[in-house]
Design a protein around this motif. Structure first.
Motif, PDB file in Angstrom:
ATOM      1  N   GLY A   1       0.819  -1.202   0.000  1.00 54.11           N
ATOM      2  CA  GLY A   1       0.000   0.000   0.000  1.00 54.11           C
ATOM      3  C   GLY A   1       0.854   1.254   0.000  1.00 54.11           C
ATOM      4  O   GLY A   1       1.826   1.355   0.763  1.00 54.11           O
ATOM      5  N   TYR A   2       0.514   2.210  -0.897  1.00 51.57           N
ATOM      6  CA  TYR A   2       1.229   3.492  -0.976  1.00 51.57           C
ATOM      7  C   TYR A   2       0.293   4.595  -0.498  1.00 51.57           C
ATOM      8  O   TYR A   2      -0.858   4.701  -0.961  1.00 51.57           O
ATOM      9  CB  TYR A   2       1.681   3.772  -2.409  1.00 51.57           C
ATOM     10  N   LEU A   3       0.779   5.412   0.431  1.00 51.56           N
ATOM     11  CA  LEU A   3      -0.007   6.523   0.947  1.00 51.56           C
ATOM     12  C   LEU A   3       0.865   7.771   0.980  1.00 51.56           C
ATOM     13  O   LEU A   3       2.076   7.693   1.213  1.00 51.56           O
ATOM     14  CB  LEU A   3      -0.518   6.243   2.377  1.00 51.56           C
ATOM     15  N   SER A   4       0.233   8.912   0.741  1.00 51.69           N
ATOM     16  CA  SER A   4       0.874  10.218   0.904  1.00 51.69           C
ATOM     17  C   SER A   4       0.135  10.928   2.015  1.00 51.69           C
ATOM     18  O   SER A   4      -1.101  11.054   1.977  1.00 51.69           O
ATOM     19  CB  SER A   4       0.809  11.025  -0.397  1.00 51.69           C
ATOM     20  N   VAL A   5       0.868  11.387   3.032  1.00 52.10           N
ATOM     21  CA  VAL A   5       0.256  12.055   4.178  1.00 52.10           C
ATOM     22  C   VAL A   5       1.015  13.336   4.457  1.00 52.10           C
ATOM     23  O   VAL A   5       2.192  13.492   4.091  1.00 52.10           O
ATOM     24  CB  VAL A   5       0.272  11.141   5.430  1.00 52.10           C
ATOM     25  N   ASP A   6       0.325  14.271   5.123  1.00 53.98           N
ATOM     26  CA  ASP A   6       0.989  15.513   5.508  1.00 53.98           C
ATOM     27  C   ASP A   6       1.502  15.393   6.934  1.00 53.98           C
ATOM     28  O   ASP A   6       1.463  14.314   7.534  1.00 53.98           O
ATOM     29  CB  ASP A   6       0.033  16.703   5.350  1.00 53.98           C
ATOM     30  N   GLU A   7       1.976  16.526   7.478  1.00 58.03           N
ATOM     31  CA  GLU A   7       2.590  16.488   8.807  1.00 58.03           C
ATOM     32  C   GLU A   7       1.582  16.124   9.888  1.00 58.03           C
ATOM     33  O   GLU A   7       1.958  15.586  10.930  1.00 58.03           O
ATOM     34  CB  GLU A   7       3.228  17.851   9.119  1.00 58.03           C
ATOM     35  N   GLN A   8       0.306  16.412   9.695  1.00 59.68           N
ATOM     36  CA  GLN A   8      -0.712  16.054  10.675  1.00 59.68           C
ATOM     37  C   GLN A   8      -1.196  14.606  10.503  1.00 59.68           C
ATOM     38  O   GLN A   8      -2.073  14.153  11.237  1.00 59.68           O
ATOM     39  CB  GLN A   8      -1.934  17.000  10.574  1.00 59.68           C
ATOM     40  N   GLY A   9      -0.634  13.888   9.554  1.00 63.37           N
ATOM     41  CA  GLY A   9      -1.027  12.500   9.333  1.00 63.37           C
ATOM     42  C   GLY A   9      -2.263  12.364   8.468  1.00 63.37           C
ATOM     43  O   GLY A   9      -2.813  11.266   8.332  1.00 63.37           O
ATOM     44  N   GLN A  10      -2.702  13.460   7.829  1.00 59.52           N
ATOM     45  CA  GLN A  10      -3.888  13.400   6.972  1.00 59.52           C
ATOM     46  C   GLN A  10      -3.538  12.721   5.645  1.00 59.52           C
ATOM     47  O   GLN A  10      -2.521  13.028   5.036  1.00 59.52           O
ATOM     48  CB  GLN A  10      -4.414  14.811   6.730  1.00 59.52           C
ATOM     49  N   ILE A  11      -4.399  11.797   5.211  1.00 59.54           N
ATOM     50  CA  ILE A  11      -4.147  11.031   3.991  1.00 59.54           C
ATOM     51  C   ILE A  11      -4.454  11.908   2.787  1.00 59.54           C
ATOM     52  O   ILE A  11      -5.581  12.402   2.630  1.00 59.54           O
ATOM     53  CB  ILE A  11      -4.992   9.754   3.965  1.00 59.54           C
ATOM     54  N   LEU A  12      -3.430  12.108   1.937  1.00 63.73           N
ATOM     55  CA  LEU A  12      -3.605  12.905   0.725  1.00 63.73           C
ATOM     56  C   LEU A  12      -3.833  12.018  -0.490  1.00 63.73           C
ATOM     57  O   LEU A  12      -4.649  12.351  -1.363  1.00 63.73           O
ATOM     58  CB  LEU A  12      -2.365  13.788   0.508  1.00 63.73           C
ATOM     59  N   GLU A  13      -3.114  10.914  -0.581  1.00 66.96           N
ATOM     60  CA  GLU A  13      -3.263   9.971  -1.688  1.00 66.96           C
ATOM     61  C   GLU A  13      -3.122   8.562  -1.131  1.00 66.96           C
ATOM     62  O   GLU A  13      -2.408   8.329  -0.143  1.00 66.96           O
ATOM     63  CB  GLU A  13      -2.192  10.215  -2.766  1.00 66.96           C
TER      64      GLU A  13
END
Length: 750
Positions: A101-113
Motif C-alpha cells: 500500500g502506498y499513501l501520501s500524508v501531511d505532517e498532521q497525518g492526513q491522507i492525501l493519496e
C-alpha cells in the motif's frame, strides 16, 4: 514545456552567431528543406514576387522557416505527450495494483493519496480514506510510536521504518511494516511524506510461533533431566544447560578456545584409562572419524576429584552442503544406577549364600517359568547336576501322575502373576518320593511386572503322615457325631411325618371341598345353559313364532283380498312388512346377545361402543368408554375375553348396582392390558359374592375363569359410597408383546 528558436540573421554563420545546439540546427535544416518543397509544389518562386525587396524576402523566408520549425516542434511535443500518457497509465496501474500500500500524508497525518492496495488493507474505499488522519487506523497501543515515526520521517532525509498494528475499518487488526520518506511538491506549500505499507501478519505470527518454540526449547533445555551442551566445528563450547554444569562440577566460559570438546578437564573410559581431549567422543564426531556416538559410557571427573559415570549420545550438526558445523552431546548420569547394580550383585551373592544354608529346597525362575538357579539343597536331595536341571529339567524328579495337574497350576500362575501354593511329590537321590509343600511368589518391579519367580519346597512327609493319623481320629469322631445327628434327624423326620399326615388330612378335606364346589359350579353352568336355552326358546316361541304366525295370517288375508279393495290391500301389506322387519330385528338382537358380529368384523372398541350404546338405550345408565386403539392388535381370543368381561360387568351393574354412570377404560401396562369398569352404584361384599356355596354369583366366577384361561387376573374393589371397580389384566400375546400402544380412543355414550 516552452521552447523558442531564434532565427539566424542574414549572412550570419555558425561562427558569428555562436554555436547553436545540434537539435536546433537539425530542426532549422529540416524547416528549410520543407519550405523548398512547398515552393516547388506551388510553382511560384518567392524571388520573382518580391524581387525589389530583398530584405523583406529574407525576413519572410526566416518566418516561414520558423513556422515550419514550430509545427515540427508541436508534432514532436504531441508525440512526447502521447508517450507520457501511456507511461502515466502504466505507472498508475503499477501504483494502484502494487503488492504494497502506498499513501501520501501531511505532517498532521492526513491522507492525501492512497492506492487501491492501501485502501484494501484499511478496509475502506479510496474516496472514504482521503482527508482522514492515518493515526486513527493505528492500534491505540501503537499510536505514540507511529507519531514518533512520522516526526522522524519529516525531520530526517533518510528512510524510516517501523512495525506496528493497524486497524481496518471493521475493527480487525493486522501487523504492518511501514517505510516512510519525505516528499516535497511545488504545488503545495506544506510538507508531505510517502509511506509504503506491507502486511506482515503472517511473518509476525511466524515470528511469535518461533519465539514460543524457542522459549519451549530453552525451558526444556534448562529444566530437562539430561545434560546437554553443543560445540562448534572447532570444538569450542557454545551452549550448555544447568544439568551439564552439575555433572561437570564447574561452569565453563562460553567461547573459550582453551576449553575444547567438554566442560570437564578429565575424561576416562570405564576401565579407568584416561581419554585425551583430541580423542574424546565429541572430537571423534567433529572430525568425522565417527558419524555418531550412541550410548557410550564415559567417566567424568569433577574438580574435587569425584567421578560420575555417564552415558553420552553425540550427533553432528551439518549445513546444507553436508559440512559439519558443530555437534550436540546429550549425556546423563548413571552413577547411582551403577552403584545400585553393584549393590544388587552383592545382594544376590548374599541371597545365594543364605539360600544354600536354609533347610528347604529353593530355586529361581524366569518370568516364563524356566528355572535358571537351584540352591545346593536341591542338588543334594535330587542327586542331579546343574546340566540335568537346566530349563525344564526339574520335571524329571516329579511324580508322573501329579505332573499334569502341577503344570496346569504353574502355567495358570504364570499367566495371572499370582503366587502358587500346592503339595506334590519329588523323587530323591535314593529313588523314593517324599511330599513337599511348594510355595512360589512373584518378584515384581515398580510397574507390577513379574521379573522373577522365587520358589521353595519344604519336606512335609512326616507332617503329612501325622496329619493322616490325625485325620483318622477326626474321622472316628466325625462318625460318632454323625450317628448322634442321625438319631436327631430321624426323630425330626418322625415328627415331620406326623405333621405331614395332618397336612395331608387338611389337604384332602380342602380337595373334597373344591370337588364339591366344582360339581356345584358345573351344575350351575348346566342350569345357566338350560335357563338360557329356555329363554331363547321362549323368546322364539312367544315373539318370533307369534310374529311369523301373524305374517302368515296377513299373507292369507292378502291372498283373499287381492283384487277386492286396493286401499285395504296396501294397508295390510304395510303391516306385513312391519312384522317382517320386527322379526329381522329380533333375530339380530338374539344374534348380538349370543355373539356380536361387529366384534369379529370391526374389533373390540367398536363392539364395546355398540354394546354400551344399546346398554344406555335400554337402562338409561350413561357409559363413558376410553380405550387404546392399538388394543385391536391383540389376538381374537383375548379381545373376546375382554368383551365378555365388560358385557357381564355391565349386566351386573344393570341388575344390582342401581348406578347412574359407568366408566370403561382400557389401559396399557408394561406387560399387558388392563380393563377397568367403574360404576357409582351400591357396593357389595366381594368375598361372599365369590363364594359359590353362599351365592349364585355365577357371572363373577365366569369372568374370573375366562381371564385365567388366557393367563390373566381378576380383581374387584367395592367401597361403600364409592361404587365398584372391576379390574381385569391380560398379558400381551407373544406376537404383540412389547408393542407401544400409544393411540387412544375416548367416547361418551349418552
Amino acid at each position: 514545456m516552452k521552447r523558442s528558436a531564434q532565427p539566424m540573421k542574414p549572412g550570419a554563420t555558425a561562427e558569428t552567431t555562436g554555436p547553436p545546439d545540434s537539435r536546433r540546427i537539425q530542426l532549422y535544416g529540416k524547416a528549410e528543406a520543407q519550405l523548398r518543397r512547398q515552393k516547388k509544389s506551388r510553382g511560384a518562386p518567392l524571388a520573382e514576387v518580391v524581387k525589389s525587396a530583398a530584405d523583406a524576402g529574407r525576413l519572410l523566408h526566416e518566418l516561414q522557416v520558423h513556422q515550419v520549425e514550430l509545427e515540427m516542434q508541436n508534432a514532436e511535443l504531441q508525440e512526447s505527450r502521447d508517450r507520457l500518457e501511456v507511461a502515466l497509465e502504466k505507472f498508475t496501474d503499477l501504483y494502484d495494483f502494487a503488492p504494497v500500500g502506498y499513501l501520501s500524508v501531511d505532517e498532521q497525518g492526513q491522507i492525501l493519496e492512497v492506492n487501491l492496495t492501501g485502501a484494501a488493507m484499511l478496509g475502506a474505499g479510496r474516496s472514504q480514506l482521503l482527508k482522514r488522519r492515518l493515526p486513527t487506523f493505528v492500534a491505540p497501543a501503537n499510536r505514540p510510536d507511529f507519531l514518533t515515526f512520522l516526526q522522524r520521517v519529516f525531520t530526517s532525509a533518510e528512510k524510516q521504518v517501523c512495525e506496528l498494528s493497524l486497524l481496518r475499518a471493521d475493527g480487525s487488526a493486522f501487523w504492518a511494516s511501514i517505510h516512510g520518506t519525505t516528499a516535497f511538491s511545488d504545488r503545495s506549500p506544506h510538507k508531505g511524506c510517502r509511506l509504503a505499507v506491507s502486511d506482515i501478519t503472517a511473518r509476525q505470527q511466524a515470528q511469535d510461533a518461533l519465539r514460543a518454540s524457542e522459549e519451549q526449547f530453552r525451558a526444556l533445555f534448562e529444566v530437562g533431566p539430561v545434560a546437554i551442551y553443543s560445540c562448534d566445528a572447532a570444538g569450542v563450547i557454545q551452549q550448555f544447560n544447568r544439568r551439564a554444569v552439575e555433572l561437570w562440577g564447574r561452569e565453563p566460559v562460553l567461547g573459550d578456545a582453551k576449553e575444547l570438546y567438554c566442560g570437564s578437564s578429565k575424561l576416562f573410559w570405564p576401565d579407568g584409562r584416561r581419554i585425551p581431549r583430541s580423542e574424546s567422543p565429541m572430537a571423534e564426531v567433529l572430525s568425522g572419524r565417527t558419524s555418531v556416538i550412541v550410548d557410550a559410557e564415559i567417566i567424568v571427573e569433577q574438580p574435587d576429584g569425584s567421578r560420575r559415570n555417564c552415558i553420552a549420545n553425540i550427533h553432528p550438526l551439518k549445513d546444507q552442503s553436508g559440512k559439519i558445523t558443530g555437534a550436540i552431546n546429550c549425556f546423563y548420569d548413571i552413577t547411582d544406577r551403577k552403584l545400585a547394580e553393584e549393590a544388587i550383585r552383592a545382594s544376590q551373592a548374599l541371597f545365594r549364600a543364605l539360600a544354600d544354608s536354609i533347610s528347604q529346597l529353593a530355586w529361581i525362575a524366569k518370568p516364563d517359568g524356566q528355572v535358571f538357579w537351584y540352591n545346593q539343597r536341591w542338588y543334594d536331595y535330587t542327586g542331579k547336576t546343574p546340566q540335568q536341571m537346566a530349563r525344564w529339567g526339574w520335571q524329571a524328579v516329579q511324580a508322573v501322575g501329579e505332573l499334569p495337574k502341577m503344570l496346569e497350576r504353574w502355567q495358570a500362575s504364570i499367566a495371572s502373576g499370582e503366587p502358587l501354593e500346592m503339595t506334590f511329590s519329588l523323587r530323591g537321590a535314593n529313588g523314593r518320593f517324599r511330599s513337599f509343600l511348594t510355595r512360589v511368589v512373584p518378584l515384581k518391579n515398580a510397574r507390577g511386572e513379574v521379573m522373577q519367580w522365587f520358589g521353595t519346597n519344604t519336606d512335609v512327609e512326616d507332617l503329612k503322615q501325622a496329619e493322616a493319623a490325625q485325620r483318622r481320629i477326626e474321622v472316628l469322631a466325625a462318625s460318632n457325631q454323625k450317628l448322634e445327628q442321625e438319631i436327631v434327624r430321624r426323630q425330626a423326620v418322625e415328627k415331620s411325618l406326623k405333621q405331614s399326615e395332618q397336612l395331608q388330612t387338611r389337604l384332602l378335606a380342602q380337595s373334597q371341598l373344591m370337588q364339591r364346589q366344582l360339581r356345584q359350579l358345573s351344575r350351575q353352568v348346566f342350569q345357566a345353559q338350560e335357563e338360557e336355552r329356555k329363554r331363547i326358546s321362549r323368546e322364539l316361541h312367544d315373539v318370533i313364532a307369534q310374529t311369523l304366525t301373524g305374517i302368515n295370517i296377513r299373507l292369507a288375508t292378502l291372498k283373499k283380498e287381492t283384487g277386492r279393495n286396493t286401499q285395504d290391500f296396501d294397508r295390510n301389506l304395510t303391516l306385513t312388512q312391519r312384522l317382517v322387519e320386527k322379526s329381522v330385528n329380533l333375530v339380530h338382537d338374539f344374534a348380538r346377545e349370543l355373539r356380536p358380529a361387529v366384534l369379529d368384523d370391526l374389533g373390540l372398541v367398536p363392539a364395546l361402543h355398540s354394546f354400551a350404546k344399546n346398554f344406555t338405550a335400554q337402562t338409561g345408565i350413561h357409559v363413558h368408554l376410553k380405550a387404546f386403539a392399538e388394543v385391536e392388535k391383540l389376538e381374537n381370543s383375548r379381545r373376546t375375553v375382554l368383551f365378555r368381561v365388560a358385557q357381564e360387568a355391565l349386566t351386573n351393574v344393570a341388575r344390582h348396582a342401581q348406578a347412574s354412570q359407568v366408566e370403561i377404560s382400557i389401559e396399557k401396562l408394561p406387560s399387558g392390558i388392563c380393563l377397568k369398569i367403574t360404576d357409582n352404584g351400591k357396593s357389595f361384599n366381594v368375598g361372599r359374592a365369590l363364594q359359590i356355596t353362599s351365592s349364585k354369583r355365577l357371572g363373577l366366577l365366569g369372568m374370573r375363569e375366562r381371564l385365567e384361561m388366557v393367563g390373566g387376573s381378576f380383581e374387584i374393589e367395592s367401597t361403600p359410597g364409592k361404587g365398584t371397580t372391576v379390574i381385569s389384566q391380560i398379558p400381551f400375546h407373544k406376537s404383540a408383546r412389547g408393542r407401544a400402544l400409544t393411540k387412544s380412543v375416548e367416547t361418551q355414550v349418552e
